[in-house]
Design an enzyme around this catalytic site. Structure first.
Site, PDB file in Angstrom:
ATOM      1  N   ASP A 182       0.807  -1.241  -0.042  1.00  0.00           N
ATOM      2  CA  ASP A 182      -0.008  -0.035  -0.069  1.00  0.00           C
ATOM      3  C   ASP A 182       0.764   1.204   0.094  1.00  0.00           C
ATOM      4  O   ASP A 182       0.446   2.149   0.409  1.00  0.00           O
ATOM      5  CB  ASP A 182      -1.076  -0.013   1.217  1.00  0.00           C
ATOM      6  N   LYS A 238       5.618   3.961  16.254  1.00  0.00           N
ATOM      7  CA  LYS A 238       4.643   4.545  17.102  1.00  0.00           C
ATOM      8  C   LYS A 238       4.770   5.141  18.248  1.00  0.00           C
ATOM      9  O   LYS A 238       4.038   4.930  18.977  1.00  0.00           O
ATOM     10  CB  LYS A 238       3.290   3.786  16.796  1.00  0.00           C
ATOM     11  N   ASP A 272       0.393   6.999   2.813  1.00  0.00           N
ATOM     12  CA  ASP A 272      -0.148   5.811   3.325  1.00  0.00           C
ATOM     13  C   ASP A 272      -1.772   5.650   3.101  1.00  0.00           C
ATOM     14  O   ASP A 272      -2.604   6.203   3.702  1.00  0.00           O
ATOM     15  CB  ASP A 272       0.007   5.659   4.752  1.00  0.00           C
TER      16      ASP A 272
END
Ligand code: GTP
Length: 333
Positions: A107, A158, A216
């Site tokens: 992706d 993250k 993204d």
């Protein structure tokens, strides 16, 4: 150099794009005229001669699509019986991988040029080279810092926004020596980013930062932004979208599949129609993706939306900022 192989990860569930991903895996959603997956594969450096798709969720959909729409390079589909994560999926798909090999998330939508990145990797000789893109808020991604020789000294997946060590995020395209594969535990789910990468830094992993554009395509609004970027930055020599909509008012850029009808409708800008999409008279479709067999009734409006295969919009309806499909639980009003 001869025989470079690539592994493309497409095994995720694409939960943020439900309900469309109940019908179709995320990487087969068409953007600017071809599936997201084909844009990701177009990114691969020119020495790549063969690709393995590391599939899990809806693997059969990839096999079916590729058998009818072959890619310009041979693509082998490898399945996971249970989701193995990014590391386990790579290991499962790495049989026969070259040294080095290329790894791309299916992706990834970006203007990265991987040819100089491969040269950089060959010159520096570490265990891997990862691409990085600078964003305002790196907290949903993997974030890295590197030294003056571009050797990564810290990688955090993250991090909270306030404590992120930089604003450079993992752009989802990397090049690795086969040494990496020895570091991935077999037979279970493994996150490459959380579990393997931190242990690898001592062996030399390099950062390859790039500017330009990147997205993204994991959420509806980001997916539509990815489509705008792809329309605005065609990858010369790889793919040219076609548009055939007799009798429609077309506002470029628009890409259509086979057998679409939109006489008397206004279509564009930034629209992809799959095969056999029908749009009624007086209808408007803008900044959207309508998959195979979708139908838009007369005078309806579809803006900033994604419609799954065969989805019907009633005459006169307004569909704005929606991600809709026939599959899965009924959408909330
Ligand atoms: P969300 O569920 O919306 O977060 O999407 P996702 O499942 O695609 O997850 P994410 O975007 O974090 O995954 C990054 C890339 O890794 C995508 O190309 C995924 O298809 C792929 N991926 C994630 N998990 C797996 C897995 O278990 N196996 C394989 N082969 N690929 C995976």
């Amino acid at each position: 150099m001869a025989d470079v192989s690539a592994v493309v990860l497409v095994g995720g569930f694409g939960t943020r794009l439900r309900p469309v991903t109940y019908a179709v895996p995320k990487q087969l959603v068409p953007l600017a005229g071809q599936p997201m997956l084909f844009h990701a594969m177009d990114l691969l450096p020119s020495p790549v001669t063969r690709i393995t798709l590391a599939c899990g969720y809806k693997a059969e959909a990839f096999e079916a699509y590729l058998s009818q729409h072959p890619y310009r390079l041979p693509v082998k589909v490898v399945r996971e019986a249970v989701p193995l994560g990014t590391g386990g999926g790579l290991l499962n798909g790495s049989v026969g991988a070259s040294d080095p090999f290329v790894l791309v998330n299916g992706d990834v939508i970006s203007g990265l040029d991987m040819d100089p990145m491969l040269e950089f990797h060959l010159q520096h000789g570490g265990v891997g080279t990862m691409s990085f893109y600078e964003v305002d808020d790196p907290s949903p991604y993997g974030v890295a810092v590197w030294d003056s020789e571009q050797r990564i000294t810290n990688f955090v997946e993250k991090p909270p926004r306030e404590s992120a060590p930089s604003r450079w995020i993992n752009a989802g395209a990397s090049i690795w020596s086969r040494e990496l594969l020895k570091e991935i535990p077999a037979g279970r789910e493994v996150s490459l980013e959380k579990e393997v990468l931190p242990r690898l830094l001592d062996q030399g992993v390099y950062g390859f930062p790039f500017r330009g554009w990147w997205e993204d395509a994991g959420t509806p609004s980001r997916l539509l932004n990815a489509q705008r970027l792809l329309f605005d930055h065609p990858r010369v020599g790889r793919f040219t979208p076609r548009c055939h909509l007799p009798g429609a008012q077309v506002i470029p850029q628009v890409a259509t599949g086979k057998g679409c009808e939109a006489a008397g409708a206004t279509v564009g800008r930034y629209v992809t129609l799959g095969d056999r999409v029908q749009i009624g008279r007086g209808a408007v479709v803008e900044d959207s993706v309508l998959m195979d067999g979708a139908v838009v009734g007369d005078r309806a409006e579809v803006r900033r939306s994604i419609l799954g295969p065969g989805y019907h919009v009633e005459a006169g309806a307004k569909v704005h900022d929606r991600c809709l499909a026939n599959e899965g639980p009924a959408p909330k009003p």
